[in-house]
Design a protein around this motif. Sequence first.
Motif, short mmCIF file in Angstrom:
data_model
loop_
_atom_site.label_atom_id
_atom_site.label_comp_id
_atom_site.label_asym_id
_atom_site.label_seq_id
_atom_site.Cartn_x
_atom_site.Cartn_y
_atom_site.Cartn_z
N GLY A 101 -1.87 -4.32 -2.59
CA GLY A 101 -0.44 -4.08 -2.75
C GLY A 101 0.05 -2.75 -2.23
N THR A 102 -0.88 -1.83 -1.89
CA THR A 102 -0.46 -0.49 -1.46
C THR A 102 -0.86 -0.15 -0.04
OG1 THR A 102 -2.53 0.49 -2.30
CG2 THR A 102 -0.67 0.35 -3.84
N HIS A 103 -1.51 -1.08 0.66
CA HIS A 103 -2.09 -0.71 1.95
C HIS A 103 -1.07 -0.73 3.08
CE1 HIS A 103 -2.03 -5.06 2.69
NE2 HIS A 103 -2.23 -4.79 3.97
N THR A 104 -1.40 -0.04 4.15
CA THR A 104 -0.71 -0.15 5.44
C THR A 104 -1.78 -0.31 6.52
OG1 THR A 104 -0.71 2.24 5.90
CG2 THR A 104 1.18 1.33 4.69
N ILE A 105 -1.45 -1.04 7.56
CA ILE A 105 -2.33 -1.13 8.73
C ILE A 105 -1.50 -0.93 9.98
CG2 ILE A 105 -4.05 -2.61 7.63
CD1 ILE A 105 -2.87 -4.99 9.05
N LYS A 106 -2.08 -0.28 10.97
CA LYS A 106 -1.38 -0.03 12.23
C LYS A 106 -2.40 0.19 13.33
CE LYS A 106 -0.88 4.92 11.25
NZ LYS A 106 0.09 6.04 11.09
N GLY A 107 -1.89 0.34 14.54
CA GLY A 107 -2.77 0.61 15.67
C GLY A 107 -2.64 -0.38 16.81
N THR A 108 -2.27 -1.65 16.49
CA THR A 108 -2.08 -2.67 17.52
C THR A 108 -0.90 -3.55 17.12
OG1 THR A 108 -3.48 -4.36 16.47
CG2 THR A 108 -4.58 -2.76 17.91
N PRO A 109 -0.29 -4.25 18.08
CA PRO A 109 0.78 -5.19 17.72
C PRO A 109 0.32 -6.25 16.73
CG PRO A 109 0.79 -4.78 20.08
CD PRO A 109 -0.45 -4.12 19.55
N GLN A 110 -0.93 -6.74 16.89
CA GLN A 110 -1.43 -7.76 15.98
C GLN A 110 -1.57 -7.20 14.56
OE1 GLN A 110 -2.93 -6.93 18.86
NE2 GLN A 110 -2.62 -8.73 20.16
N ALA A 111 -1.99 -5.95 14.45
CA ALA A 111 -2.12 -5.33 13.14
C ALA A 111 -0.77 -5.20 12.46
CB ALA A 111 -2.79 -3.95 13.26
N LEU A 112 0.24 -4.80 13.21
CA LEU A 112 1.58 -4.70 12.64
C LEU A 112 2.11 -6.07 12.24
CD1 LEU A 112 3.25 -2.07 15.00
CD2 LEU A 112 2.49 -1.73 12.65
N ASN A 113 1.84 -7.08 13.04
CA ASN A 113 2.27 -8.44 12.70
C ASN A 113 1.64 -8.91 11.40
OD1 ASN A 113 3.98 -8.89 14.85
ND2 ASN A 113 2.41 -9.81 16.14
N LEU A 114 0.33 -8.71 11.27
CA LEU A 114 -0.35 -9.18 10.08
C LEU A 114 0.11 -8.41 8.84
CD1 LEU A 114 -3.95 -10.39 9.84
CD2 LEU A 114 -3.05 -8.94 8.03
N PHE A 115 0.33 -7.11 9.01
CA PHE A 115 0.85 -6.31 7.89
C PHE A 115 2.23 -6.80 7.48
CE2 PHE A 115 3.25 -2.48 6.47
CZ PHE A 115 2.61 -2.34 5.25
N ARG A 116 3.05 -7.16 8.45
CA ARG A 116 4.37 -7.70 8.14
C ARG A 116 4.26 -9.00 7.34
NH1 ARG A 116 8.42 -10.26 12.63
NH2 ARG A 116 10.08 -10.93 11.23
N VAL A 117 3.33 -9.87 7.75
CA VAL A 117 3.13 -11.13 7.02
C VAL A 117 2.71 -10.86 5.59
CG1 VAL A 117 1.71 -13.21 6.87
CG2 VAL A 117 2.62 -12.49 9.08
N ASP A 118 1.70 -10.01 5.41
CA ASP A 118 1.21 -9.74 4.07
C ASP A 118 2.28 -9.07 3.21
OD1 ASP A 118 -1.26 -10.91 4.15
OD2 ASP A 118 -2.35 -9.10 4.70
N SER A 119 3.09 -8.20 3.81
CA SER A 119 4.17 -7.56 3.06
C SER A 119 5.19 -8.59 2.57
CB SER A 119 4.86 -6.50 3.93
OG SER A 119 3.96 -5.48 4.30
N MET A 120 5.48 -9.56 3.41
CA MET A 120 6.40 -10.63 3.02
C MET A 120 5.82 -11.46 1.88
SD MET A 120 7.46 -11.72 6.91
CE MET A 120 8.40 -13.18 6.49
N LEU A 121 4.52 -11.74 1.93
CA LEU A 121 3.89 -12.53 0.89
C LEU A 121 3.86 -11.77 -0.44
CD1 LEU A 121 0.87 -14.07 2.84
CD2 LEU A 121 3.10 -15.09 2.39
N VAL A 122 3.52 -10.48 -0.40
CA VAL A 122 3.48 -9.68 -1.61
C VAL A 122 4.87 -9.56 -2.23
CG1 VAL A 122 3.09 -7.35 -2.51
CG2 VAL A 122 1.43 -8.37 -0.95
N ALA A 123 5.90 -9.39 -1.38
CA ALA A 123 7.26 -9.21 -1.88
C ALA A 123 7.78 -10.45 -2.59
CB ALA A 123 8.19 -8.85 -0.73
N ASN A 124 7.24 -11.62 -2.23
CA ASN A 124 7.73 -12.87 -2.83
C ASN A 124 6.88 -13.35 -4.00
OD1 ASN A 124 10.08 -14.29 -1.13
ND2 ASN A 124 8.82 -13.07 0.24
N GLY A 125 5.77 -12.66 -4.27
CA GLY A 125 4.98 -12.94 -5.47
C GLY A 125 4.57 -14.39 -5.61
N ASP A 126 4.72 -14.92 -6.83
CA ASP A 126 4.26 -16.27 -7.14
C ASP A 126 5.12 -17.36 -6.49
OD1 ASP A 126 2.29 -15.17 -8.70
OD2 ASP A 126 3.45 -15.30 -10.56
#
Length: 358
Positions: A107-132
């Motif tokens: 719930g607290t992580h960030t990832i960066k360094g490549t476009p794919q990393a930013l994309n995956l972080f965006r996906v996970d952030s969306m999933l965490v924000a929407n919870g159950d």
Amino acid sequence: MKKILMACGVSAMAIMTSCGGGDKWHIDGKISGLADSDIVVLEGSNQGYWYPMDTLDISSDGSFKYSHEAQGYPDIYRLRVGDNSIYFPIDSIETVTITADAPDIAGTHTIKGTPQALNLFRVDSMLVANGDAVITNQNLKRQLGQMLLADPAGIVTYYIISKKVDGKPLFNPAVKEDLRLIGAVANAFSEKRPSDPRTGYLKRLYLDNRPSSSTSSNQLVASEVKAFEINLFDNAGKAHSLLELTESGKVVLLNFTAYTAEDSPAFNVALNKVYEKYHQQGLEIYQVSVDNDEYTWKQTAKNLPWITVLNNIADGGEVLNKYNVVSIPTIFLFNRNGELVSRVTDINTLDSEIARLL
């Protein structure tokens, strides 16, 4: 070189990506708050089954560095501490940077360094924000669907398709609309990544869940991936519809770029080579600039032979989000039937990919 967009808005600053040398991929970063007994495990995946690959040496302040031999195709890995995990993509030999706070590293992580990393972080952030409510949130599903259709053969797309929440698939092959998206991804992997070990899994996932009335089980049914509409103005004030262009029977190259970027002149020279070579055979280019300086954009746009439009600050980031654009330049190809068939990540392959569609 690509620039990574640091925010959804078109006014965001750009930075250079970094990559490791040699034939290894690299991760580094810092996990704060680890207990003395915590072990950080690197895990790989075999079609959803996770297995331990190694443990990371963590410094007293939580920092770490790790390298691993590249395996020749993109994949998803994760760092696990107890029952908490951070997922990250690796394409080839790049470097991904990860930061997090224990114990809730997911719930607290960030990832960066490549476009794919930013994309995956965006996906996970969306999933965490929407919870159950993730599985039942249709608006979220639409957003994720747009992301995977914008890069149907991408490793983050595979992550979205294979993601499970509380043991339930995020995209359920028993649901008609979800199965259509799975079919589009399976087709894209079959075309772009025939030797990828995930391609067979995706094809089986689609074919095993098709209605029994479908055609031969040995033949994958194509799923059309159409364009998301862009309707912006050129330097003369004329509006251009991307959807109309893709329905004209031409092969269409969609490019997101910034003329003020340092490498823009060289990139446009490379585009011009394929344009001059294939325009008479049916190639058209629809180039979207995200420049904030409209005057500079106009001075460049008026000298280019293809369609050039501006997505400025007032237009916002909706178009960029729909096409999952996190770095510039980004290139997509549509075939003569108006289907999105490729997201080109290496301009050196652009000539051959266009020739194949004409």
